[in-house]
Design a protein around this motif. Structure first.
Motif, PDB file in Angstrom:
ATOM      1  N   ILE A  68      -8.376 -41.241   2.056  1.00 23.85           N
ATOM      2  CA  ILE A  68      -7.850 -40.782   0.769  1.00 23.85           C
ATOM      3  C   ILE A  68      -7.449 -39.321   0.873  1.00 23.85           C
ATOM      4  CG2 ILE A  68      -8.423 -40.342  -1.655  1.00 23.85           C
ATOM      5  CD1 ILE A  68     -10.456 -42.663  -1.412  1.00 23.85           C
ATOM      6  N   SER A  69      -6.271 -39.001   0.356  1.00 25.87           N
ATOM      7  CA  SER A  69      -5.835 -37.616   0.215  1.00 25.87           C
ATOM      8  C   SER A  69      -5.267 -37.465  -1.187  1.00 25.87           C
ATOM      9  CB  SER A  69      -4.783 -37.261   1.268  1.00 25.87           C
ATOM     10  OG  SER A  69      -4.407 -35.900   1.155  1.00 25.87           O
ATOM     11  N   ALA A  70      -5.900 -36.639  -2.002  1.00 22.83           N
ATOM     12  CA  ALA A  70      -5.484 -36.507  -3.393  1.00 22.83           C
ATOM     13  C   ALA A  70      -5.914 -35.148  -3.931  1.00 22.83           C
ATOM     14  CB  ALA A  70      -6.087 -37.622  -4.245  1.00 22.83           C
ATOM     15  N   GLY A  71      -5.243 -34.726  -5.005  1.00 28.56           N
ATOM     16  CA  GLY A  71      -5.585 -33.457  -5.636  1.00 28.56           C
ATOM     17  C   GLY A  71      -4.561 -33.096  -6.680  1.00 28.56           C
ATOM     18  N   THR A  72      -4.495 -31.823  -7.000  1.00 27.99           N
ATOM     19  CA  THR A  72      -3.558 -31.347  -7.987  1.00 27.99           C
ATOM     20  C   THR A  72      -3.107 -29.944  -7.594  1.00 27.99           C
ATOM     21  OG1 THR A  72      -3.185 -30.933 -10.346  1.00 27.99           O
ATOM     22  CG2 THR A  72      -5.328 -30.352  -9.489  1.00 27.99           C
ATOM     23  N   GLY A  73      -1.844 -29.631  -7.827  1.00 26.94           N
ATOM     24  CA  GLY A  73      -1.336 -28.324  -7.472  1.00 26.94           C
ATOM     25  C   GLY A  73      -1.446 -28.068  -5.982  1.00 26.94           C
ATOM     26  N   ASP A  74      -2.029 -26.929  -5.621  1.00 27.97           N
ATOM     27  CA  ASP A  74      -2.194 -26.557  -4.228  1.00 27.97           C
ATOM     28  C   ASP A  74      -3.513 -27.025  -3.636  1.00 27.97           C
ATOM     29  OD1 ASP A  74       0.236 -25.254  -4.154  1.00 27.97           O
ATOM     30  OD2 ASP A  74      -0.617 -23.358  -4.839  1.00 27.97           O
ATOM     31  N   ALA A  75      -4.341 -27.685  -4.404  1.00 23.88           N
ATOM     32  CA  ALA A  75      -5.672 -28.067  -3.942  1.00 23.88           C
ATOM     33  C   ALA A  75      -5.727 -29.564  -3.652  1.00 23.88           C
ATOM     34  CB  ALA A  75      -6.715 -27.705  -4.985  1.00 23.88           C
ATOM     35  N   VAL A  76      -6.190 -29.909  -2.456  1.00 23.23           N
ATOM     36  CA  VAL A  76      -6.221 -31.300  -2.015  1.00 23.23           C
ATOM     37  C   VAL A  76      -7.538 -31.581  -1.304  1.00 23.23           C
ATOM     38  CG1 VAL A  76      -5.146 -33.024  -0.516  1.00 23.23           C
ATOM     39  CG2 VAL A  76      -3.716 -31.414  -1.769  1.00 23.23           C
ATOM     40  N   VAL A  77      -8.112 -32.748  -1.580  1.00 21.86           N
ATOM     41  CA  VAL A  77      -9.276 -33.249  -0.848  1.00 21.86           C
ATOM     42  C   VAL A  77      -8.817 -34.396   0.027  1.00 21.86           C
ATOM     43  CG1 VAL A  77     -11.497 -34.427  -1.039  1.00 21.86           C
ATOM     44  CG2 VAL A  77     -10.956 -32.555  -2.587  1.00 21.86           C
ATOM     45  N   THR A  78      -9.190 -34.367   1.307  1.00 23.83           N
ATOM     46  CA  THR A  78      -8.845 -35.439   2.233  1.00 23.83           C
ATOM     47  C   THR A  78     -10.120 -36.004   2.837  1.00 23.83           C
ATOM     48  OG1 THR A  78      -6.730 -34.397   2.770  1.00 23.83           O
ATOM     49  CG2 THR A  78      -7.540 -36.059   4.301  1.00 23.83           C
ATOM     50  N   VAL A  79     -10.334 -37.300   2.675  1.00 25.25           N
ATOM     51  CA  VAL A  79     -11.493 -37.996   3.237  1.00 25.25           C
ATOM     52  C   VAL A  79     -10.983 -39.022   4.230  1.00 25.25           C
ATOM     53  CG1 VAL A  79     -13.506 -39.434   2.743  1.00 25.25           C
ATOM     54  CG2 VAL A  79     -12.833 -37.637   1.139  1.00 25.25           C
ATOM     55  N   THR A  80     -11.425 -38.932   5.486  1.00 24.74           N
ATOM     56  CA  THR A  80     -10.951 -39.797   6.558  1.00 24.74           C
ATOM     57  C   THR A  80     -12.108 -40.620   7.098  1.00 24.74           C
ATOM     58  OG1 THR A  80      -9.329 -38.113   7.158  1.00 24.74           O
ATOM     59  CG2 THR A  80      -9.746 -39.852   8.772  1.00 24.74           C
ATOM     60  N   LEU A 109     -11.016 -29.732   2.758  1.00 23.31           N
ATOM     61  CA  LEU A 109     -10.596 -29.149   1.490  1.00 23.31           C
ATOM     62  C   LEU A 109      -9.458 -28.176   1.760  1.00 23.31           C
ATOM     63  CD1 LEU A 109     -14.134 -28.262   0.084  1.00 23.31           C
ATOM     64  CD2 LEU A 109     -12.877 -30.394  -0.205  1.00 23.31           C
ATOM     65  N   ASP A 110      -8.332 -28.344   1.059  1.00 26.28           N
ATOM     66  CA  ASP A 110      -7.185 -27.450   1.186  1.00 26.28           C
ATOM     67  C   ASP A 110      -6.894 -26.833  -0.172  1.00 26.28           C
ATOM     68  OD1 ASP A 110      -5.984 -27.914   4.006  1.00 26.28           O
ATOM     69  OD2 ASP A 110      -6.367 -29.928   3.269  1.00 26.28           O
ATOM     70  N   ALA A 111      -6.913 -25.508  -0.229  1.00 30.34           N
ATOM     71  CA  ALA A 111      -6.580 -24.784  -1.461  1.00 30.34           C
ATOM     72  C   ALA A 111      -5.598 -23.682  -1.104  1.00 30.34           C
ATOM     73  CB  ALA A 111      -7.824 -24.201  -2.114  1.00 30.34           C
ATOM     74  N   GLY A 112      -4.327 -23.921  -1.372  1.00 29.64           N
ATOM     75  CA  GLY A 112      -3.316 -22.953  -0.991  1.00 29.64           C
ATOM     76  C   GLY A 112      -3.274 -22.818   0.516  1.00 29.64           C
ATOM     77  N   SER A 113      -3.485 -21.615   1.006  1.00 25.28           N
ATOM     78  CA  SER A 113      -3.460 -21.372   2.447  1.00 25.28           C
ATOM     79  C   SER A 113      -4.833 -21.516   3.081  1.00 25.28           C
ATOM     80  CB  SER A 113      -2.929 -19.960   2.720  1.00 25.28           C
ATOM     81  OG  SER A 113      -3.771 -18.980   2.118  1.00 25.28           O
ATOM     82  N   VAL A 114      -5.857 -21.845   2.283  1.00 24.82           N
ATOM     83  CA  VAL A 114      -7.217 -21.945   2.796  1.00 24.82           C
ATOM     84  C   VAL A 114      -7.549 -23.397   3.095  1.00 24.82           C
ATOM     85  CG1 VAL A 114      -9.657 -21.545   2.307  1.00 24.82           C
ATOM     86  CG2 VAL A 114      -7.940 -19.907   1.524  1.00 24.82           C
ATOM     87  N   THR A 115      -7.990 -23.661   4.320  1.00 25.70           N
ATOM     88  CA  THR A 115      -8.445 -24.990   4.724  1.00 25.70           C
ATOM     89  C   THR A 115      -9.860 -24.854   5.254  1.00 25.70           C
ATOM     90  OG1 THR A 115      -6.226 -25.752   5.292  1.00 25.70           O
ATOM     91  CG2 THR A 115      -8.067 -26.937   6.263  1.00 25.70           C
ATOM     92  N   THR A 116     -10.757 -25.695   4.763  1.00 30.06           N
ATOM     93  CA  THR A 116     -12.142 -25.593   5.187  1.00 30.06           C
ATOM     94  C   THR A 116     -12.767 -26.978   5.253  1.00 30.06           C
ATOM     95  OG1 THR A 116     -14.288 -24.555   4.710  1.00 30.06           O
ATOM     96  CG2 THR A 116     -13.001 -25.298   2.828  1.00 30.06           C
ATOM     97  N   GLY A 117     -13.797 -27.110   6.080  1.00 31.38           N
ATOM     98  CA  GLY A 117     -14.546 -28.347   6.165  1.00 31.38           C
ATOM     99  C   GLY A 117     -15.687 -28.330   5.162  1.00 31.38           C
ATOM    100  N   PHE A 118     -15.871 -29.423   4.469  1.00 33.60           N
ATOM    101  CA  PHE A 118     -16.902 -29.549   3.440  1.00 33.60           C
ATOM    102  C   PHE A 118     -18.277 -29.702   4.093  1.00 33.60           C
ATOM    103  CE2 PHE A 118     -19.369 -32.742   0.938  1.00 33.60           C
ATOM    104  CZ  PHE A 118     -19.688 -31.943  -0.135  1.00 33.60           C
ATOM    105  N   THR A 119     -19.305 -29.094   3.496  1.00 29.87           N
ATOM    106  CA  THR A 119     -20.691 -29.292   3.903  1.00 29.87           C
ATOM    107  C   THR A 119     -21.494 -29.691   2.675  1.00 29.87           C
ATOM    108  OG1 THR A 119     -20.621 -27.733   5.752  1.00 29.87           O
ATOM    109  CG2 THR A 119     -22.770 -28.201   4.818  1.00 29.87           C
TER     110      THR A 119
END
Length: 664
Positions: A68-80, A109-119
């Motif tokens: 699943i990859s979904a979100g709103t605006g510049d923010a997206v959550v991707t679960v693989t 987690l993608d928010a604008g130019s920031v990409t990070t792994g969730f913990t």
């Protein structure tokens, strides 16, 4: 599972919430995704909260096989999902997005130019799909980040931004903004809807607050309002409650969960070193949030508060890089620290301290003493006392820093005995009962029902059945699927027992379609200018028939499709003496499966030429028999031994050139 590792708040980190109700049947009037976002902290240039439903919330893709990859605006959550496996319901521990663990779902987690792994914890509560694995409904809860869902039912014509608000580990006494999330209401009807004041119920009702409301006594047609829900725990351990919102003629319920930090956590440093400058600095739970995270190379304990200029961090890098690098965890005892000897430390511990965003600017050297250590099955530290004496290695005549890191230190670190005898009745809303824990220090029992098997249940996953002293409860109505009823005992220190579980099935569960696994027995025979690639069907077809196989040249990207009945494929047009990487993938209705790799190395033909006619011809340079492989002299020829004996000349014939070792 209650994971005590918390998420470090940082600029760009986002939170998502969206509508979700476990096990509820799809109803007429369901809506497209509803997404509430929390981006970083409150800033004038970046609102802390955003809301979107209907057309403003996007699902990029949603399948069992891809995720699943979904979100709103510049923010997206991707679960693989894990490679070769479908996305499955259950509760999962995620460390840095699980990038280094191929057996667990990955979260980005993608928010604008920031990409990070969730913990934190990923709770997949609801999945529904069609005949080829396309998801029509999903409900994902990322504890401490938010909730993401599609096509969960609404009522009274009002979209709720969240049906579950899950908070990260928060210390008792903390009273700042990061312990808040937003609840949104959107009236999608053409008439005004009456609203009542939100209230709280349940064992943890006193741990939650509602403030900053923009909602009045009614919500106009098409209007949106919101308020903030805060988590300020009064007792240690897992905390649960229900938020009740009167909307129109009914009351809507939002599930609330949170983890109150247990034990004592603090970072204390002192000395005449370049950071302390003769002072003693203390960062303790309450005024600060002390959070553990695993990073590349090891562990980090970070103290943060609303004052961005006040913070502290202790980083310890055990040999092997720790659990984030699939290395061994930290161990008890005295360890010498030194600068890393590579990208990941391999022979010694590394250590670093940051105070108010200042560091030595170089590695630190000295010793650390690890005591009272408890490490869980994931390599996360559950409790520790670490004292240290360190110097800034890169500075001349640097004085030592001494200090102590306390992490969830408590006198009682023994979990109570688990409840037992969980029984589940029949039907889609079964009665569930259990026997309480025999431990005398138990203060309350938490019972929940979660989708999936017993290996993927957590004390704050699924939906609440009971939180108190009861020994039975009735489940909410569940759709077809596999579920687990689980019961935990909690003591006065916040220690949680192992769960007592009972897994059961409601109706006929859907078959979890996914893409095929890699083809098996893949091999290649090289030929002149090409090769023949052979393969056998995959071990798993993903519960959908294989329709084709793809053969792809990894050097050029060119691909060809062959029928599902094929067991080999010929590749041509290659250059002899070069190596070509090929992949073979099976395809079903869910998509392209995992690939198998093979190498084709075309070579020039070594087939011998046909026999010459019975007449004198130039010798080809080789002959069969005992003399095979001996070349003739350049520019000369000899009679072929394939000539008829009737025309063979004697050895002394002047036409024969004598060569050493040959006889006539």
């Amino acid at each position: 599972m209650l994971h005590t590792a918390a998420i470090v708040a940082m600029a760009g980190t986002l939170a998502l919430t969206a509508t979700a109700v476990i096990g509820t049947s799809a109803q007429a009037g369901t809506v497209p995704p509803i997404v509430s976002l929390k981006l970083g902290v409150d800033q004038a240039s970046q609102p802390a909260y955003q809301f979107g439903d209907n057309g403003t919330a996007k699902v990029t893709y949603a399948t069992l096989s891809r995720g699943i990859s979904a979100g709103t605006g510049d923010a997206v959550v991707t679960v693989t999902p894990p490679p070769g496996q479908p996305l499955r319901m259950g509760d999962y521990a995620v460390i840095n997005g699980n990038q280094s663990d191929s057996t667990q779902p990955q979260v980005r987690l993608d928010a604008g130019s920031v990409t990070t792994g969730f913990t934190g914890e990923l709770d997949i509560r609801d999945l529904k799909w069609d005949s080829i694995g396309q998801l029509s409904t999903f409900d994902l809860v990322l504890h401490g980040i938010g909730e993401l869902s599609l096509n969960e039912p609404q009522s009274e014509g009002v979209d709720l931004g969240a049906r579950t608000l899950a908070f990260p580990a928060t210390p008792i006494g903390f009273s700042s903004v990061p312990a808040q999330q937003a609840e949104w209401l959107h009236n999608t009807t053409s008439s005004a809807v009456s609203l009542g004041a939100p209230t709280f119920s349940g064992s943890g009702a006193a741990d939650f607050t509602a403030t900053g409301s923009t909602c009045g006594s009614s919500l106009a047609a098409g209007a949106t309002c919101s308020f903030k829900v805060g988590f300020f725990p009064k007792k240690a351990g897992p905390r649960t409650a229900a938020l009740r919102i009167p909307i129109g003629g009914s009351t809507q319920t939002v599930a609330l969960t949170g983890a109150a930090a247990i034990g004592t956590s603090s970072i204390t440093t002192s000395g005449t070193d370049p950071l302390d400058l003769g002072a003693t600095n203390t960062y303790a739970n309450g005024p600060y949030i002390i959070a553990e995270s695993t990073i590349f190379g090891g562990y980090a304990w970070t103290a943060t508060t609303t004052d961005a200029s006040k913070n502290a961090q202790v980083v310890i890098t055990p040999p092997g890089g720790g659990p984030a690098n699939n290395g061994p965890p930290i161990t008890a005892g005295v360890h010498t620290t030194a600068p890393w000897d590579g990208p990941v430390p391999t022979s010694q511990y590394g250590f670093q301290v940051t105070l108010d965003s200042h560091t030595c600017g170089a590695p630190m050297t000295g010793t650390i003493d690890v005591e009272n250590l408890i490490v869980d099955a994931l390599g996360l530290v559950e409790m520790a006392k670490i004292t240290f004496s360190e110097r800034c290695a890169g500075l001349v005549n640097s004085n030592p820093m001494t200090g102590t890191l306390l992490w969830q230190l408590r006198s009682d670190a023994v979990s109570p005995a688990a409840p037992s005898g969980v029984t589940v009745g029949a039907g889609s809303a079964p009665a569930i009962s259990w026997k309480p824990s025999p431990s005398s220090d138990v203060t309350h029992t938490i019972a929940r029902v979660s989708p999936g098997g017993a290996s993927t249940v957590g004390v704050l996953s699924g939906v609440a059945l009971s939180d108190g002293t009861a020994t039975s409860a009735t489940s909410p109505t569940l759709t077809a699927g596999q579920y687990t009823a689980a019961v935990w005992a909690v003591d006065g220190s916040g220690n949680v027992s192992a769960p007592a579980t009972s897994t059961f099935t409601v109706g006929v569960p859907q078959t979890p379609y996914t893409v095929p696994s890699p083809p098996t027995a893949v091999s290649a025979i090289s030929t002149d200018g090409g090769g023949v690639i052979s393969f056998s069907p995959p071990a798993s077809d993903g519960n959908l028939p294989v329709t084709q196989y793809e053969i792809r040249n990894g050097n050029t990207g060119a691909a060809s499709l062959v029928p599902s009945t094929a067991r080999s494929a010929t590749v041509a047009g290659l250059r002899n003496g070069f190596h070509y990487s090929y992949t073979v993938r099976a395809i079903n209705a869910a998509g392209y499966g995992a690939q198998a790799d093979v190498t084709v190395s075309p070579v020039a033909s070594t087939t011998p030429p046909p026999p010459p006619p019975a007449q004198l011809l130039p010798d080809p340079g080789f002959e069969a028999g005992a003399e095979a492989g001996r070349p003739s002299s350049p520019g000369r020829s000899r009679p072929s031994r394939h000539r008829s004996m009737a025309v063979r000349r004697p050895c002394a014939s002047p036409h024969r050139v004598h060569r050493p070792g040959w006889s006539g």
